[in-house]
Each structure stands twice: as structure tokens, then as C-alpha cells.
Motif scaffolding. Sequence first.
Motif, PDB file in Angstrom:
ATOM      1  N   ASN A   2      33.617 -22.594   4.577  1.00 18.14           N
ATOM      2  CA  ASN A   2      33.156 -21.400   3.887  1.00 18.14           C
ATOM      3  C   ASN A   2      33.509 -20.144   4.682  1.00 18.14           C
ATOM      4  O   ASN A   2      34.124 -20.211   5.754  1.00 18.14           O
ATOM      5  CB  ASN A   2      31.651 -21.491   3.608  1.00 18.14           C
ATOM      6  CG  ASN A   2      30.857 -21.675   4.874  1.00 18.14           C
ATOM      7  OD1 ASN A   2      31.329 -21.358   5.958  1.00 18.14           O
ATOM      8  ND2 ASN A   2      29.644 -22.165   4.752  1.00 18.14           N
ATOM      9  N   ALA A   3      33.120 -19.012   4.165  1.00 12.48           N
ATOM     10  CA  ALA A   3      33.494 -17.738   4.794  1.00 12.48           C
ATOM     11  C   ALA A   3      32.853 -17.565   6.167  1.00 12.48           C
ATOM     12  O   ALA A   3      33.466 -16.989   7.070  1.00 12.48           O
ATOM     13  CB  ALA A   3      33.103 -16.588   3.876  1.00 12.48           C
ATOM     14  N   TYR A   4      31.625 -18.045   6.328  1.00 14.69           N
ATOM     15  CA  TYR A   4      30.956 -17.913   7.626  1.00 14.69           C
ATOM     16  C   TYR A   4      31.686 -18.700   8.709  1.00 14.69           C
ATOM     17  O   TYR A   4      31.837 -18.238   9.829  1.00 14.69           O
ATOM     18  CB  TYR A   4      29.507 -18.388   7.541  1.00 14.69           C
ATOM     19  CG  TYR A   4      28.649 -17.523   6.667  1.00 14.69           C
ATOM     20  CD1 TYR A   4      28.443 -16.185   6.974  1.00 14.69           C
ATOM     21  CD2 TYR A   4      28.056 -18.037   5.519  1.00 14.69           C
ATOM     22  CE1 TYR A   4      27.663 -15.383   6.162  1.00 14.69           C
ATOM     23  CE2 TYR A   4      27.276 -17.247   4.716  1.00 14.69           C
ATOM     24  CZ  TYR A   4      27.080 -15.922   5.039  1.00 14.69           C
ATOM     25  OH  TYR A   4      26.311 -15.135   4.236  1.00 14.69           O
ATOM     26  N   THR A   5      32.127 -19.889   8.367  1.00 14.56           N
ATOM     27  CA  THR A   5      32.868 -20.706   9.319  1.00 14.56           C
ATOM     28  C   THR A   5      34.172 -20.031   9.715  1.00 14.56           C
ATOM     29  O   THR A   5      34.523 -19.981  10.894  1.00 14.56           O
ATOM     30  CB  THR A   5      33.156 -22.092   8.712  1.00 14.56           C
ATOM     31  OG1 THR A   5      31.924 -22.676   8.306  1.00 14.56           O
ATOM     32  CG2 THR A   5      33.815 -22.999   9.719  1.00 14.56           C
ATOM     33  N   LEU A  44      29.307 -22.862  17.195  1.00 15.51           N
ATOM     34  CA  LEU A  44      28.531 -22.492  16.008  1.00 15.51           C
ATOM     35  C   LEU A  44      29.360 -22.692  14.731  1.00 15.51           C
ATOM     36  O   LEU A  44      28.858 -23.196  13.727  1.00 15.51           O
ATOM     37  CB  LEU A  44      28.075 -21.046  16.127  1.00 15.51           C
ATOM     38  CG  LEU A  44      27.026 -20.554  15.168  1.00 15.51           C
ATOM     39  CD1 LEU A  44      25.770 -21.414  15.247  1.00 15.51           C
ATOM     40  CD2 LEU A  44      26.683 -19.114  15.463  1.00 15.51           C
ATOM     41  N   ALA A  45      30.632 -22.327  14.789  1.00 18.65           N
ATOM     42  CA  ALA A  45      31.514 -22.545  13.626  1.00 18.65           C
ATOM     43  C   ALA A  45      31.671 -24.036  13.340  1.00 18.65           C
ATOM     44  O   ALA A  45      31.660 -24.453  12.170  1.00 18.65           O
ATOM     45  CB  ALA A  45      32.864 -21.902  13.876  1.00 18.65           C
ATOM     46  N   THR A  49      30.612 -26.186   9.984  1.00 20.19           N
ATOM     47  CA  THR A  49      31.539 -27.070   9.295  1.00 20.19           C
ATOM     48  C   THR A  49      30.938 -28.450   9.085  1.00 20.19           C
ATOM     49  O   THR A  49      31.085 -29.055   8.023  1.00 20.19           O
ATOM     50  CB  THR A  49      32.846 -27.197  10.104  1.00 20.19           C
ATOM     51  OG1 THR A  49      33.407 -25.903  10.281  1.00 20.19           O
ATOM     52  CG2 THR A  49      33.851 -28.078   9.402  1.00 20.19           C
ATOM     53  N   LEU A  50      30.225 -28.939  10.082  1.00 16.56           N
ATOM     54  CA  LEU A  50      29.667 -30.285   9.998  1.00 16.56           C
ATOM     55  C   LEU A  50      28.442 -30.374   9.082  1.00 16.56           C
ATOM     56  O   LEU A  50      28.265 -31.355   8.378  1.00 16.56           O
ATOM     57  CB  LEU A  50      29.284 -30.778  11.397  1.00 16.56           C
ATOM     58  CG  LEU A  50      30.446 -31.077  12.338  1.00 16.56           C
ATOM     59  CD1 LEU A  50      29.907 -31.432  13.713  1.00 16.56           C
ATOM     60  CD2 LEU A  50      31.298 -32.188  11.792  1.00 16.56           C
ATOM     61  N   PHE A  51      27.608 -29.354   9.114  1.00 21.44           N
ATOM     62  CA  PHE A  51      26.309 -29.478   8.457  1.00 21.44           C
ATOM     63  C   PHE A  51      26.178 -28.682   7.168  1.00 21.44           C
ATOM     64  O   PHE A  51      25.168 -28.749   6.507  1.00 21.44           O
ATOM     65  CB  PHE A  51      25.195 -29.066   9.424  1.00 21.44           C
ATOM     66  CG  PHE A  51      25.141 -29.961  10.623  1.00 21.44           C
ATOM     67  CD1 PHE A  51      24.830 -31.306  10.484  1.00 21.44           C
ATOM     68  CD2 PHE A  51      25.412 -29.470  11.872  1.00 21.44           C
ATOM     69  CE1 PHE A  51      24.782 -32.129  11.590  1.00 21.44           C
ATOM     70  CE2 PHE A  51      25.368 -30.290  12.978  1.00 21.44           C
ATOM     71  CZ  PHE A  51      25.058 -31.624  12.839  1.00 21.44           C
ATOM     72  N   LEU A  52      27.193 -27.929   6.794  1.00 22.55           N
ATOM     73  CA  LEU A  52      27.107 -27.184   5.530  1.00 22.55           C
ATOM     74  C   LEU A  52      28.132 -27.662   4.537  1.00 22.55           C
ATOM     75  O   LEU A  52      29.102 -28.205   4.760  1.00 22.55           O
ATOM     76  CB  LEU A  52      27.295 -25.689   5.777  1.00 22.55           C
ATOM     77  CG  LEU A  52      26.162 -25.006   6.530  1.00 22.55           C
ATOM     78  CD1 LEU A  52      26.475 -23.529   6.693  1.00 22.55           C
ATOM     79  CD2 LEU A  52      24.846 -25.150   5.820  1.00 22.55           C
TER      80      LEU A  52
END
Length: 52
Positions: A2-5, A44-45, A49-52
Motif C-alpha cells: 500500500n501507499a504507507y509501505t 516498519l515498512a 507489508t507482513l501484517f497489512l
Amino acid sequence: MNAYTALLGLVALLLLHAAWRERTRDNHRDAKALTVCGAGFGALAAAFTLFL
């Protein structure tokens, strides 16, 4: 991804690049701090990636 990652990954890369530049200027203290910050944003990225 997603964009946050993507944004966190980009910030991590920018911080690691800044650390590399500081290291080439023999400013090891700032380079170490920037490396730690970059690694934190990269972790954090990866967590997003793993949990969202």
C-alpha cells in the motif's frame, strides 16, 4: 503493497543514502544515527507489508 509501505520504504532509502554521503565525508557519528533511523523505517515498512 500500500501507499504507507511505499512511503516508508522511500524514506528509509533516503535516510540510508544520506548516511552513505555522511560516511564518505568522514562524519561517522551522523552516519550511524542516519543508518539506525533508516533501518527503523525499513523495519516498519516490512511490518506493514507482513501484517497489512
